[in-house]
Design a protein around this motif. Structure first.
Motif, PDB file in Angstrom:
ATOM      1  N   TYR A  18       2.812   9.507 -15.591  1.00 46.98           N
ATOM      2  CA  TYR A  18       3.977   9.317 -16.452  1.00 46.98           C
ATOM      3  C   TYR A  18       5.285   9.597 -15.710  1.00 46.98           C
ATOM      4  O   TYR A  18       6.267   8.865 -15.870  1.00 46.98           O
ATOM      5  N   PHE A  21       6.946   6.760 -13.945  1.00 38.83           N
ATOM      6  CA  PHE A  21       7.685   5.827 -14.796  1.00 38.83           C
ATOM      7  C   PHE A  21       8.999   6.421 -15.285  1.00 38.83           C
ATOM      8  O   PHE A  21       9.986   5.700 -15.444  1.00 38.83           O
ATOM      9  N   THR A  28      10.040   3.862 -20.028  1.00 37.68           N
ATOM     10  CA  THR A  28      10.150   5.002 -20.928  1.00 37.68           C
ATOM     11  C   THR A  28      11.607   5.432 -20.945  1.00 37.68           C
ATOM     12  O   THR A  28      12.311   5.327 -19.934  1.00 37.68           O
ATOM     13  N   GLY A  64      -5.316   6.060 -15.626  1.00 28.58           N
ATOM     14  CA  GLY A  64      -4.492   5.637 -16.749  1.00 28.58           C
ATOM     15  C   GLY A  64      -4.853   6.409 -17.997  1.00 28.58           C
ATOM     16  O   GLY A  64      -5.855   7.138 -18.031  1.00 28.58           O
ATOM     17  N   THR A  84       0.457   3.957 -27.151  1.00 29.21           N
ATOM     18  CA  THR A  84       1.074   4.106 -25.831  1.00 29.21           C
ATOM     19  C   THR A  84      -0.017   3.938 -24.786  1.00 29.21           C
ATOM     20  O   THR A  84      -1.122   4.447 -24.956  1.00 29.21           O
ATOM     21  N   TYR A  86      -0.359   3.844 -20.295  1.00 29.80           N
ATOM     22  CA  TYR A  86       0.228   3.886 -18.949  1.00 29.80           C
ATOM     23  C   TYR A  86      -0.895   3.857 -17.925  1.00 29.80           C
ATOM     24  O   TYR A  86      -1.939   4.492 -18.120  1.00 29.80           O
ATOM     25  N   GLY A  97      -6.008  -1.473 -17.782  1.00 31.61           N
ATOM     26  CA  GLY A  97      -5.176  -1.384 -18.982  1.00 31.61           C
ATOM     27  C   GLY A  97      -5.810  -2.084 -20.168  1.00 31.61           C
ATOM     28  O   GLY A  97      -5.824  -1.554 -21.286  1.00 31.61           O
ATOM     29  N   ASN A 124       9.885  -6.291 -19.883  1.00 28.25           N
ATOM     30  CA  ASN A 124       8.618  -5.742 -19.397  1.00 28.25           C
ATOM     31  C   ASN A 124       7.530  -6.793 -19.625  1.00 28.25           C
ATOM     32  O   ASN A 124       6.737  -6.695 -20.551  1.00 28.25           O
ATOM     33  N   SER A 127       3.739  -5.585 -19.863  1.00 27.37           N
ATOM     34  CA  SER A 127       3.354  -4.932 -21.110  1.00 27.37           C
ATOM     35  C   SER A 127       3.278  -5.931 -22.259  1.00 27.37           C
ATOM     36  O   SER A 127       2.360  -5.876 -23.075  1.00 27.37           O
TER      37      SER A 127
END
Length: 166
Positions: A18, A21, A28, A64, A84, A86, A97, A124, A127
């Motif tokens: 985290y 990022f 974030t 992740g 959420t 990551y 992911g 993004n 995502s």
């Protein structure tokens, strides 16, 4: 790859993922790094609310994580959550992911949640592609709602219906 419930011993690896990022991206809106202790508290808070916090391991290393939190505090929102996910930056594009998020959605469906909401700081494309691949649909966008790295940022919201609650 192994997907399992997060444990307190995972807090250091999760914080490292985290913090990358936080420091390097606008995905974030947090601006200060998170300590291992802060992350352990976050994991405990989510899990104590009977919500999943999952990690994906590859070759024994956490690569992740994904979790869900209550969407809002009011009782009428009790069947809605916010998700959420990551991944460690070097693990992007390897399918972790998708597998991790699909497992999270399976847990939420089994727990009879009705709606999952995902907020995505824009732009993004990765995502967005992940969420839409998993059946999320864009429902809203707030313009210039965040400010990080000397720039205004939009946030889009995607949703996915999981179950019919009776």
């Amino acid at each position: 790859m192994n997907i399992r419930n997060a444990e307190m011993d995972d807090a250091k690896a999760i914080a490292a993922i985290y913090n990358h990022f936080i420091v390097n991206t606008t995905v974030t809106f947090e601006e200060q790094i998170v300590t291992d202790l802060d992350m352990a508290k976050r994991i405990a808070d989510v899990q104590s609310g009977d919500l999943p916090w999952l990690v994906a391991e590859h070759d024994g290393t956490v690569v992740g994580y994904a979790y869900a939190t209550k969407w809002r505090a009011r009782h009428a929102y009790r069947f809605s959550v916010e998700s959420t996910v990551y991944l460690a930056p070097e693990q992007l594009g390897r399918g972790f992911g998708t597998a991790l998020y699909a497992t999270l959605l399976k847990h939420l469906t089994g727990a009879r949640y009705h709606l999952v909401v995902a907020g995505i700081a824009l732009p993004n494309t990765a995502s967005i592609a992940l969420h839409e691949k998993l059946g999320f649909e864009k429902v809203a966008q707030f313009g210039e709602v965040g400010f990080k790295f000397d720039q205004w940022l939009d946030v889009g919201y995607w949703e996915k219906r999981l179950t019919t609650v009776s």
